[in-house]
Write an enzyme that holds these catalytic residues in place. Structure first.
Site, PDB file in Angstrom:
ATOM      1  N   GLY A  12      28.514   9.805   9.696  1.00 41.80           N
ATOM      2  CA  GLY A  12      27.601  10.534  10.582  1.00 41.80           C
ATOM      3  C   GLY A  12      26.167  10.503  10.071  1.00 41.80           C
ATOM      4  N   ASP A  13      25.234  10.900  10.950  1.00 41.22           N
ATOM      5  CA  ASP A  13      23.818  11.001  10.605  1.00 41.22           C
ATOM      6  C   ASP A  13      23.210   9.665  10.193  1.00 41.22           C
ATOM      7  OD1 ASP A  13      24.131  13.753  11.032  1.00 41.22           O
ATOM      8  OD2 ASP A  13      24.754  14.057   8.952  1.00 41.22           O
ATOM      9  N   GLU A  14      23.686   8.612  10.805  1.00 37.64           N
ATOM     10  CA  GLU A  14      23.188   7.272  10.480  1.00 37.64           C
ATOM     11  C   GLU A  14      21.873   6.978  11.192  1.00 37.64           C
ATOM     12  OE1 GLU A  14      26.154   7.850  11.885  1.00 37.64           O
ATOM     13  OE2 GLU A  14      27.744   7.169  10.555  1.00 37.64           O
ATOM     14  N   GLY A  15      21.549   7.806  12.196  1.00 39.33           N
ATOM     15  CA  GLY A  15      20.341   7.545  12.995  1.00 39.33           C
ATOM     16  C   GLY A  15      20.704   7.131  14.424  1.00 39.33           C
ATOM     17  N   LYS A  16      21.855   7.611  14.891  1.00 46.00           N
ATOM     18  CA  LYS A  16      22.304   7.246  16.256  1.00 46.00           C
ATOM     19  C   LYS A  16      21.295   7.696  17.307  1.00 46.00           C
ATOM     20  CE  LYS A  16      26.122   9.560  15.480  1.00 46.00           C
ATOM     21  NZ  LYS A  16      26.040   9.795  14.029  1.00 46.00           N
ATOM     22  N   GLY A  17      20.794   8.956  17.144  1.00 43.81           N
ATOM     23  CA  GLY A  17      19.868   9.516  18.131  1.00 43.81           C
ATOM     24  C   GLY A  17      18.633   8.650  18.289  1.00 43.81           C
ATOM     25  N   LYS A  18      18.060   8.247  17.160  1.00 40.94           N
ATOM     26  CA  LYS A  18      16.848   7.414  17.224  1.00 40.94           C
ATOM     27  C   LYS A  18      17.119   6.136  18.005  1.00 40.94           C
ATOM     28  CE  LYS A  18      14.130   4.053  14.973  1.00 40.94           C
ATOM     29  NZ  LYS A  18      13.151   3.570  14.025  1.00 40.94           N
ATOM     30  N   GLY A  40      24.133  16.431  15.623  1.00 40.90           N
ATOM     31  CA  GLY A  40      22.704  16.719  15.564  1.00 40.90           C
ATOM     32  C   GLY A  40      21.981  15.386  15.566  1.00 40.90           C
ATOM     33  N   HIS A  41      21.372  15.043  16.684  1.00 41.96           N
ATOM     34  CA  HIS A  41      20.725  13.740  16.818  1.00 41.96           C
ATOM     35  C   HIS A  41      19.211  13.933  16.897  1.00 41.96           C
ATOM     36  CE1 HIS A  41      24.675  11.894  18.592  1.00 41.96           C
ATOM     37  NE2 HIS A  41      24.818  12.396  17.392  1.00 41.96           N
ATOM     38  N   GLN A 222      29.187  11.927  15.626  1.00 45.88           N
ATOM     39  CA  GLN A 222      29.935  11.783  14.382  1.00 45.88           C
ATOM     40  C   GLN A 222      30.065  10.288  14.030  1.00 45.88           C
ATOM     41  OE1 GLN A 222      31.575  14.235  16.839  1.00 45.88           O
ATOM     42  NE2 GLN A 222      29.928  15.410  15.954  1.00 45.88           N
ATOM     43  N   THR A 299      23.457  22.185  10.349  1.00 46.26           N
ATOM     44  CA  THR A 299      23.710  23.322   9.453  1.00 46.26           C
ATOM     45  C   THR A 299      22.676  23.445   8.328  1.00 46.26           C
ATOM     46  OG1 THR A 299      25.156  21.926   8.105  1.00 46.26           O
ATOM     47  CG2 THR A 299      26.210  23.219   9.842  1.00 46.26           C
ATOM     48  N   GLY A 300      21.818  22.454   8.182  1.00 47.95           N
ATOM     49  CA  GLY A 300      20.814  22.500   7.114  1.00 47.95           C
ATOM     50  C   GLY A 300      21.393  22.223   5.727  1.00 47.95           C
ATOM     51  N   SER A 411      16.112  -0.470  11.411  1.00 48.99           N
ATOM     52  CA  SER A 411      15.230   0.677  11.617  1.00 48.99           C
ATOM     53  C   SER A 411      14.508   0.981  10.319  1.00 48.99           C
ATOM     54  CB  SER A 411      16.071   1.873  12.075  1.00 48.99           C
ATOM     55  OG  SER A 411      15.301   3.043  12.015  1.00 48.99           O
TER      56      SER A 411
HETATM   57  P1  GDP Z   1      22.369  10.929  13.953  1.00 51.95           P
HETATM   58  O1  GDP Z   1      23.226  12.150  13.860  1.00 51.95           O
HETATM   59  O2  GDP Z   1      23.132   9.683  13.672  1.00 51.95           O
HETATM   60  O3  GDP Z   1      21.591  10.845  15.228  1.00 51.95           O
HETATM   61  O4  GDP Z   1      21.306  11.061  12.762  1.00 51.95           O
HETATM   62  P2  GDP Z   1      20.456  12.383  12.364  1.00 51.95           P
HETATM   63  O5  GDP Z   1      19.372  12.548  13.338  1.00 51.95           O
HETATM   64  O6  GDP Z   1      21.354  13.534  12.094  1.00 51.95           O
HETATM   65  O7  GDP Z   1      19.932  11.938  10.940  1.00 51.95           O
HETATM   66  C1  GDP Z   1      19.179  10.781  10.765  1.00 51.95           C
HETATM   67  C2  GDP Z   1      17.815  11.180  10.159  1.00 51.95           C
HETATM   68  O8  GDP Z   1      17.145  10.027   9.703  1.00 51.95           O
HETATM   69  C3  GDP Z   1      16.896  11.827  11.170  1.00 51.95           C
HETATM   70  O9  GDP Z   1      16.078  12.759  10.518  1.00 51.95           O
HETATM   71  C4  GDP Z   1      16.074  10.641  11.681  1.00 51.95           C
HETATM   72  O10 GDP Z   1      14.796  11.037  12.150  1.00 51.95           O
HETATM   73  C5  GDP Z   1      15.945   9.834  10.431  1.00 51.95           C
HETATM   74  N1  GDP Z   1      15.853   8.377  10.620  1.00 51.95           N
HETATM   75  C6  GDP Z   1      16.452   7.604  11.564  1.00 51.95           C
HETATM   76  N2  GDP Z   1      16.188   6.298  11.327  1.00 51.95           N
HETATM   77  C7  GDP Z   1      15.402   6.250  10.223  1.00 51.95           C
HETATM   78  C8  GDP Z   1      14.827   5.181   9.456  1.00 51.95           C
HETATM   79  O11 GDP Z   1      14.993   4.015   9.741  1.00 51.95           O
HETATM   80  N3  GDP Z   1      14.085   5.545   8.354  1.00 51.95           N
HETATM   81  C9  GDP Z   1      13.899   6.844   7.990  1.00 51.95           C
HETATM   82  N4  GDP Z   1      13.198   7.085   6.897  1.00 51.95           N
HETATM   83  N5  GDP Z   1      14.453   7.863   8.673  1.00 51.95           N
HETATM   84  C10 GDP Z   1      15.204   7.563   9.772  1.00 51.95           C
HETATM   85  P1  IMO Z   2      26.330  13.500  14.022  1.00 45.35           P
HETATM   86  O1  IMO Z   2      26.658  13.173  15.471  1.00 45.35           O
HETATM   87  C1  IMO Z   2      27.764  14.429  10.028  1.00 45.35           C
HETATM   88  C2  IMO Z   2      31.433  16.808   9.737  1.00 45.35           C
HETATM   89  C3  IMO Z   2      31.318  18.197   9.170  1.00 45.35           C
HETATM   90  C4  IMO Z   2      32.684  18.323   8.521  1.00 45.35           C
HETATM   91  C5  IMO Z   2      33.605  17.590   9.482  1.00 45.35           C
HETATM   92  C6  IMO Z   2      34.338  18.487  10.470  1.00 45.35           C
HETATM   93  O2  IMO Z   2      25.058  14.243  13.860  1.00 45.35           O
HETATM   94  O3  IMO Z   2      26.423  12.280  13.173  1.00 45.35           O
HETATM   95  P2  IMO Z   2      33.560  19.812  12.638  1.00 45.35           P
HETATM   96  O4  IMO Z   2      32.560  20.903  12.813  1.00 45.35           O
HETATM   97  O5  IMO Z   2      33.293  18.599  13.463  1.00 45.35           O
HETATM   98  O6  IMO Z   2      34.988  20.295  12.792  1.00 45.35           O
HETATM   99  O7  IMO Z   2      33.426  19.387  11.086  1.00 45.35           O
HETATM  100  O8  IMO Z   2      32.766  16.697  10.208  1.00 45.35           O
HETATM  101  N1  IMO Z   2      30.536  16.523  10.876  1.00 45.35           N
HETATM  102  C7  IMO Z   2      29.447  15.752  10.805  1.00 45.35           C
HETATM  103  N2  IMO Z   2      28.866  15.156   9.755  1.00 45.35           N
HETATM  104  N3  IMO Z   2      27.269  14.251  11.265  1.00 45.35           N
HETATM  105  C8  IMO Z   2      27.854  14.812  12.323  1.00 45.35           C
HETATM  106  O9  IMO Z   2      27.472  14.542  13.605  1.00 45.35           O
HETATM  107  C9  IMO Z   2      28.972  15.647  12.128  1.00 45.35           C
HETATM  108  N4  IMO Z   2      29.770  16.381  12.940  1.00 45.35           N
HETATM  109  C10 IMO Z   2      30.725  16.887  12.175  1.00 45.35           C
HETATM  110  O10 IMO Z   2      30.271  18.304   8.242  1.00 45.35           O
HETATM  111  O11 IMO Z   2      32.705  17.608   7.303  1.00 45.35           O
HETATM  112 MG    MG Z   3      23.293  13.995  12.864  1.00 42.31          MG
END
Ligand code: GDP
Ligand code: IMO
Ligand code: MG
Length: 429
Positions: A12-18, A40-41, A222, A299-300, A411
């Site tokens: 997760g949090d790889e930058g899907k939203g961007k 959280g995107h 996720q 969640t911070g 990216s």
């Molecule tokens: P998502 O859940 O996959 O959409 O990713 P998140 O938004 O939770 O977390 C990705 C974070 O990395 C965010 O704060 C984005 O603004 C940031 N981000 C996305 N792509 C890049 C990148 O190429 N470089 C940097 N430095 N930050 C990025």
């Molecule tokens: P995005 O879309 C990263 C993780 C939680 C926990 C596990 C189960 O922003 O990439 P849950 O509340 O879904 O039952 O929690 O999954 N988790 C994520 N980790 N990015 C997310 O979403 C996540 N959504 C859930 O931290 O380990």
């Molecule tokens: Mg996220």
């Protein structure tokens, strides 16, 4: 030209939203198909930052957006999010957003149960406490409330009774007060007029879009390592996050999900508990976290950080159904003398090129690394392949080789426009 399905290929949090925001420029409809407001995107456009949890990221570009049937929806949270983006200048009206009538609802009792379990558990999952797991349990248990139930005041009380017959037993077991059916009915009745205008049919809308030749972008939340089947069970979320879910979670044919784009961070992060073979609990891990601003969007919480794990991504490209990847946050690796990439694991004296399914084995697998030279130049903000230093290109090429999947996009900053297109994902591979 094809549709595109975007999924996360790590934890997760790889930058899907961007990337969805960037791609949505060339799509007419954006669809969420699983998860809920555990996602959280983040989307950065100039000096504006949008953090979306339930709303498809297409809303930022004013694209028709669908919250598909596979999503679990906290309707109060949805209204809050609509108000929040409204204050930031984005108008999300029923003309823009459709909520699938057959999507299940997250209620306060689900959030409370999620928290009760996490607080009581000896071995915590580290959930987001948004009630996601308990709602999917009720969906599979055939007692969940669905969006369409808000349109039917006659049947709603009976459905609430059925749901509470299950939940109040659990609550008594935790020593928590029971939920009062009258109170829940009242709050749902008050909510209904605000949600009902958004309710529609995901499958019918998408079928009409197909007939009209419209291009659709499917937005995963996720990631594959959090998938209920293919992830690091039990430290996973409660939905399927693999590409196949885009079809089931929105009501289209699996043949219509198009090119599957896996989003892959140039290193590895994880929020919450569970195995993480390449985790770095040292100064390098701290440096990755600081440079990458690795704090959870929802969640911070501080994200755990480590080197790139090619074993995992090779595996998730297979189980997730990935056709090509977008490698994000390359800029975070700027300035490292050397970079390590995990090529295989050792477990009980044996070489493994995959992550075993057993949680204990996952915890014991020792990563074996290959070392690559870093680069001192900056890649931050690069918008073309030609701007990348030679060692950054070598890193990207080695990643491709090890994971067996091609890089379609790169990216180099949070900003929408700092994206490099190597091959167009909308063009069928
Ligand atoms: P998502 O859940 O996959 O959409 O990713 P998140 O938004 O939770 O977390 C990705 C974070 O990395 C965010 O704060 C984005 O603004 C940031 N981000 C996305 N792509 C890049 C990148 O190429 N470089 C940097 N430095 N930050 C990025
Ligand atoms: P995005 O879309 C990263 C993780 C939680 C926990 C596990 C189960 O922003 O990439 P849950 O509340 O879904 O039952 O929690 O999954 N988790 C994520 N980790 N990015 C997310 O979403 C996540 N959504 C859930 O931290 O380990
Ligand atoms: Mg996220």
């Amino acid at each position: 030209m094809s549709n595109v399905t975007v999924i996360g290929a790590q934890w997760g949090d790889e930058g899907k939203g961007k990337i969805i925001d960037w791609l949505s420029n060339r799509a007419e409809i954006v669809v969420r198909f699983q998860g809920g407001n555990n996602a959280g995107h983040t989307i950065v456009v100039g000096d504006k930052t949008y953090k979306l949890s339930l709303l498809p990221s297409g809303v930022v570009q004013g694209k028709r957006s669908i919250i598909g049937n596979g999503v679990v929806v906290d309707p109060w949270s949805l209204l809050e999010e609509i108000a929040k983006v409204g204050a930031a200048g984005l108008s999300v009206t029923p003309e823009l957003l459709v909520l699938a009538e057959n999507a299940c609802l997250v209620l306060p009792l689900h959030r409370e149960l999620d928290a009760m379990r996490e607080d009581a558990a000896a071995q915590k999952i580290g959930t987001t406490k948004r009630g996601i797991g308990p709602t999917y349990e009720d969906k599979v248990g055939r007692r969940a409330l669905r969006a369409i139930d808000l349109k039917d005041p006659i049947s709603l009380p009976g459905k609430i009774e059925k749901l509470l017959a299950h939940h109040n037993v659990l609550r008594r077991g935790f020593g928590h007060p029971e939920v009062d059916a009258v109170g829940l009915l009242k709050s749902l009745t008050e909510l209904a007029p605000k949600i009902v205008p958004f309710i529609g049919s995901s499958w019918r809308e998408l079928h009409a879009a197909k007939l009209a030749g419209k291009r659709v972008l499917f937005e995963g939340a996720q990631a594959v390592l959090l998938d209920i089947d293919h992830g690091t069970y039990p430290f996973v979320t409660s939905s399927n996050t693999v590409a196949g879910q885009a079809a089931a979670g929105s009501g289209v044919s699996p043949r219509d999900i198009g090119t599957v784009l896996g989003i892959v961070k140039s290193y590895t992060t994880r929020v919450g508990e569970g195995p993480f073979p390449t985790e770095l609990k040292d100064a390098i891990g701290e440096k990755l976290g600081q440079r990458g601003h690795e704090f959870g969007t929802v969640t911070g919480r501080k994200r755990r950080c480590g080197w790139f794990d090619a074993v995992l991504v090779r595996q998730t490209c297979i189980t997730g159904g990935v056709d090509g990847i977008c490698l994000t946050k390359l800029d975070v690796l700027d300035g490292f003398d050397e970079l390590k990439v995990c090529t295989h694991y050792m477990l009980d004296g044996e070489r493994l090129d995959y992550l075993p399914a057993d949680a204990n084995a996952q915890g014991q697998a020792t990563p074996v690394y290959e070392t690559l030279q870093g680069w001192s130049e900056t890649t931050a903000g690069a918008r073309s392949w030609a701007e990348l230093p030679a060692n950054a290109i070598k890193y990207v090429r080695r990643v491709e080789e090890l994971i067996g999947s091609q890089v379609l996009l790169l990216s180099t900053s949070p900003d929408r426009d700092d994206t490099i297109m190597v091959r167009d994902p909308f063009v069928v591979l």
